[in-house]
Write a protein that holds these residues in place. Structure first.
Motif, PDB file in Angstrom:
ATOM      1  N   ILE A 125     -41.051  29.376 -31.797  1.00 55.82           N
ATOM      2  CA  ILE A 125     -40.487  30.647 -33.067  1.00 55.82           C
ATOM      3  C   ILE A 125     -38.598  31.116 -32.077  1.00 55.82           C
ATOM      4  O   ILE A 125     -37.851  31.132 -33.234  1.00 55.82           O
ATOM      5  N   LEU A 126     -38.576  30.422 -31.120  1.00 59.72           N
ATOM      6  CA  LEU A 126     -36.709  29.911 -30.631  1.00 59.72           C
ATOM      7  C   LEU A 126     -36.811  28.892 -31.574  1.00 59.72           C
ATOM      8  O   LEU A 126     -35.057  29.484 -31.973  1.00 59.72           O
ATOM      9  N   ALA A 127     -37.238  28.123 -31.376  1.00 62.99           N
ATOM     10  CA  ALA A 127     -37.036  26.773 -32.030  1.00 62.99           C
ATOM     11  C   ALA A 127     -36.590  26.958 -33.749  1.00 62.99           C
ATOM     12  O   ALA A 127     -35.281  26.746 -34.688  1.00 62.99           O
ATOM     13  N   PHE A 128     -37.530  27.938 -34.360  1.00 63.13           N
ATOM     14  CA  PHE A 128     -37.242  28.511 -35.655  1.00 63.13           C
ATOM     15  C   PHE A 128     -36.217  29.582 -35.818  1.00 63.13           C
ATOM     16  O   PHE A 128     -35.592  29.163 -37.025  1.00 63.13           O
ATOM     17  N   ALA A 129     -35.564  30.404 -35.180  1.00 61.43           N
ATOM     18  CA  ALA A 129     -34.802  31.477 -34.485  1.00 61.43           C
ATOM     19  C   ALA A 129     -33.423  30.555 -34.720  1.00 61.43           C
ATOM     20  O   ALA A 129     -32.292  30.702 -35.855  1.00 61.43           O
ATOM     21  N   LEU A 130     -33.696  29.770 -33.538  1.00 62.19           N
ATOM     22  CA  LEU A 130     -32.097  28.712 -33.834  1.00 62.19           C
ATOM     23  C   LEU A 130     -32.283  27.727 -34.901  1.00 62.19           C
ATOM     24  O   LEU A 130     -30.436  28.038 -35.023  1.00 62.19           O
ATOM     25  N   ILE A 131     -32.896  27.608 -35.606  1.00 60.18           N
ATOM     26  CA  ILE A 131     -32.857  26.336 -37.142  1.00 60.18           C
ATOM     27  C   ILE A 131     -31.676  26.854 -37.916  1.00 60.18           C
ATOM     28  O   ILE A 131     -31.168  26.893 -38.454  1.00 60.18           O
ATOM     29  N   ALA A 132     -32.222  28.786 -37.969  1.00 61.08           N
ATOM     30  CA  ALA A 132     -31.756  29.297 -39.146  1.00 61.08           C
ATOM     31  C   ALA A 132     -30.776  29.393 -38.844  1.00 61.08           C
ATOM     32  O   ALA A 132     -30.077  29.565 -40.312  1.00 61.08           O
ATOM     33  N   LEU A 133     -30.446  29.422 -38.009  1.00 67.57           N
ATOM     34  CA  LEU A 133     -29.158  30.278 -37.822  1.00 67.57           C
ATOM     35  C   LEU A 133     -28.072  29.013 -37.890  1.00 67.57           C
ATOM     36  O   LEU A 133     -26.708  29.516 -38.188  1.00 67.57           O
ATOM     37  N   TYR A 134     -27.996  27.638 -36.979  1.00 66.80           N
ATOM     38  CA  TYR A 134     -27.235  26.768 -37.307  1.00 66.80           C
ATOM     39  C   TYR A 134     -27.706  25.247 -37.847  1.00 66.80           C
ATOM     40  O   TYR A 134     -26.357  24.727 -38.401  1.00 66.80           O
ATOM     41  N   VAL A 207     -42.605  17.272 -25.128  1.00 63.87           N
ATOM     42  CA  VAL A 207     -41.738  16.793 -26.902  1.00 63.87           C
ATOM     43  C   VAL A 207     -41.763  15.685 -27.720  1.00 63.87           C
ATOM     44  O   VAL A 207     -41.663  16.824 -28.640  1.00 63.87           O
ATOM     45  N   ILE A 208     -42.695  15.661 -27.900  1.00 60.82           N
ATOM     46  CA  ILE A 208     -43.758  14.506 -28.406  1.00 60.82           C
ATOM     47  C   ILE A 208     -43.871  15.198 -29.677  1.00 60.82           C
ATOM     48  O   ILE A 208     -43.975  15.491 -31.174  1.00 60.82           O
ATOM     49  N   ALA A 209     -45.253  16.178 -29.176  1.00 60.97           N
ATOM     50  CA  ALA A 209     -45.194  16.749 -30.315  1.00 60.97           C
ATOM     51  C   ALA A 209     -44.897  18.083 -30.412  1.00 60.97           C
ATOM     52  O   ALA A 209     -44.814  18.944 -32.049  1.00 60.97           O
ATOM     53  N   PHE A 210     -43.991  18.643 -30.306  1.00 67.21           N
ATOM     54  CA  PHE A 210     -43.034  19.804 -30.472  1.00 67.21           C
ATOM     55  C   PHE A 210     -42.278  19.000 -32.115  1.00 67.21           C
ATOM     56  O   PHE A 210     -41.906  20.055 -32.754  1.00 67.21           O
ATOM     57  N   GLU A 211     -42.146  18.429 -31.154  1.00 63.28           N
ATOM     58  CA  GLU A 211     -41.101  17.386 -32.623  1.00 63.28           C
ATOM     59  C   GLU A 211     -41.554  17.321 -33.668  1.00 63.28           C
ATOM     60  O   GLU A 211     -41.847  17.539 -34.612  1.00 63.28           O
ATOM     61  N   ALA A 212     -42.912  17.206 -33.733  1.00 61.07           N
ATOM     62  CA  ALA A 212     -43.942  16.585 -34.822  1.00 61.07           C
ATOM     63  C   ALA A 212     -44.301  18.124 -35.802  1.00 61.07           C
ATOM     64  O   ALA A 212     -44.215  18.285 -36.568  1.00 61.07           O
ATOM     65  N   SER A 213     -44.322  18.896 -34.768  1.00 61.18           N
ATOM     66  CA  SER A 213     -45.243  20.224 -35.346  1.00 61.18           C
ATOM     67  C   SER A 213     -43.560  20.749 -36.146  1.00 61.18           C
ATOM     68  O   SER A 213     -43.384  20.908 -37.317  1.00 61.18           O
ATOM     69  N   LEU A 214     -42.093  20.488 -35.669  1.00 57.60           N
ATOM     70  CA  LEU A 214     -41.123  21.332 -36.266  1.00 57.60           C
ATOM     71  C   LEU A 214     -41.152  20.188 -37.627  1.00 57.60           C
ATOM     72  O   LEU A 214     -41.044  21.312 -38.768  1.00 57.60           O
ATOM     73  N   LEU A 217     -43.473  21.156 -40.210  1.00 62.31           N
ATOM     74  CA  LEU A 217     -43.025  22.797 -40.775  1.00 62.31           C
ATOM     75  C   LEU A 217     -42.344  22.183 -41.955  1.00 62.31           C
ATOM     76  O   LEU A 217     -41.861  23.679 -42.688  1.00 62.31           O
ATOM     77  N   GLY A 218     -41.025  21.465 -41.462  1.00 61.45           N
ATOM     78  CA  GLY A 218     -40.104  21.698 -42.469  1.00 61.45           C
ATOM     79  C   GLY A 218     -39.133  21.590 -41.810  1.00 61.45           C
ATOM     80  O   GLY A 218     -37.591  21.915 -42.401  1.00 61.45           O
ATOM     81  N   PHE A 219     -38.867  22.145 -40.200  1.00 60.06           N
ATOM     82  CA  PHE A 219     -37.473  22.192 -39.721  1.00 60.06           C
ATOM     83  C   PHE A 219     -36.863  21.166 -39.081  1.00 60.06           C
ATOM     84  O   PHE A 219     -36.170  21.323 -38.102  1.00 60.06           O
ATOM     85  N   GLY A 220     -37.973  19.736 -38.977  1.00 64.83           N
ATOM     86  CA  GLY A 220     -38.130  18.759 -37.828  1.00 64.83           C
ATOM     87  C   GLY A 220     -37.035  18.177 -38.915  1.00 64.83           C
ATOM     88  O   GLY A 220     -35.314  18.254 -39.496  1.00 64.83           O
ATOM     89  N   VAL A 221     -37.120  16.407 -38.313  1.00 66.96           N
ATOM     90  CA  VAL A 221     -36.358  15.545 -39.652  1.00 66.96           C
ATOM     91  C   VAL A 221     -36.937  15.693 -41.027  1.00 66.96           C
ATOM     92  O   VAL A 221     -37.555  15.987 -41.345  1.00 66.96           O
ATOM     93  N   GLN A 222     -35.768  15.215 -41.958  1.00 68.26           N
ATOM     94  CA  GLN A 222     -35.918  15.424 -43.322  1.00 68.26           C
ATOM     95  C   GLN A 222     -35.610  14.225 -43.262  1.00 68.26           C
ATOM     96  O   GLN A 222     -35.773  13.076 -43.763  1.00 68.26           O
ATOM     97  N   PRO A 223     -36.009  14.330 -45.119  1.00 63.05           N
ATOM     98  CA  PRO A 223     -36.561  13.024 -45.808  1.00 63.05           C
ATOM     99  C   PRO A 223     -35.197  12.371 -45.954  1.00 63.05           C
ATOM    100  O   PRO A 223     -34.539  13.425 -45.767  1.00 63.05           O
TER     101      PRO A 223
END
Length: 279
Positions: A125-134, A207-214, A217-223
């Motif tokens: 949830i914190l990562a979602f909020a920070l990515i939405a902001l920045y 962290v590996i699983a966290f990055e894969a989760s993000l 959900l479309g919040f991490g690595v972008q195509p």
């Protein structure tokens, strides 16, 4: 304890050997992948959803891209991001934690208060909020995920540093008017390093699983960049046409996290004074 001795003791345990084998398999796959299929973004529409075979060892995805190349690139990206995040968060968290322990009660309360605020939010949830902001992007992603993990290292370093403050050699250097920064560099940081290394090794699979989760959900690595999370997501979308894309990425993710977990647990038992002293 020397690095060779540490490795020897890790290899003496079954979990350590398994973790080392799994980790080496993932590293070899990440390194050798480009030699087999150098371009992860090469599209071959005629080869869409090709099953595993001689031409494509793991098959192809919905655009005909080779899954060996895609999964290998995603593995390299996941390992690089996880290593970068763990290193930055462990170094910054350790420094902040030591400062909190030695700088006085007021600064300590402020720093621990910030840690409590960050820990009050679920990590995703914190990562979602920070990515939405920045916004999105690899640099922003690394920095924001690092913020999520800094409090763990900070609290560990603070607790370790607080246990050292009353020791005789620390008191002696204070009485000799040695500069606090020198005391921190000479005594606190070396004594904090062991537990921090153990915590870093145990956080690597997280962290590996966290990055894969993000990324899933479309919040991490972008195509068009490849990530294990995006590969699993794409596999779910086209699972009715082919099952191999999701199996390839999920299997690599499982082996990577399991290997890092087993290796981290073995390292903890080797380095942690409480467990090693009990033997």
């Amino acid at each position: 304890m020397g690095s060779f001795t540490t490795l020897k003791r890790i290899c003496s345990e079954r979990d350590g050997r398994l973790g080392l084998v799994f980790t080496l398999v993932i590293l070899i796959f990440a390194i050798v992948g480009p030699l087999v299929s150098p371009d992860p973004n090469l599209i071959d529409v005629k080869a869409r959803f090709a099953p595993p075979g001689a031409a494509h060892l793991l098959g192809t995805d919905n655009l005909g891209r080779d899954l060996v190349a895609r999964t290998s690139a995603g593995t390299r990206y996941a390992l690089a991001l996880a290593a970068m995040i763990v290193v930055i968060s462990s170094v910054v968290g350790s420094l902040i934690g030591v400062v909190a322990a030695v700088a006085g009660p007021r600064i300590d309360r402020v720093i621990t208060g910030v840690f409590d605020i960050v820990n009050a939010f679920p990590p995703l949830i914190l990562a979602f909020a920070l990515i939405a902001l920045y916004g999105k992007g690899p640099i922003t992603f690394v920095l924001l995920v690092t913020v999520v993990f800094i409090p763990q290292f900070g609290r560990m370093a603070r607790a370790r540093a607080q246990s050292l403050r009353s020791l005789s050699f620390i008191e002696a250097e204070r009485m000799l008017a040695v500069h606090p920064a020198t005391i921190v560099a000479r005594h606190y940081l070396p004594n904090v390093a062991g537990p921090i290394i153990v915590l870093a090794s145990m956080n690597l699979p997280v962290v590996i699983a966290f990055e894969a989760s993000l990324s899933f959900l479309g919040f991490g690595v972008q195509p068009p960049k490849s990530s294990l999370g995006t590969l699993i997501k794409d596999g779910f979308v086209s699972i009715n046409q082919s099952w191999w894309p999701i199996i390839a990425a999920s299997l690599v993710l499982a082996i990577a996290t399991l290997g890092a977990t087993l290796l981290g647990e073995a390292l903890r038992r080797v380095i942690d004074p409480k467990t090693t002293g009990a033997r």
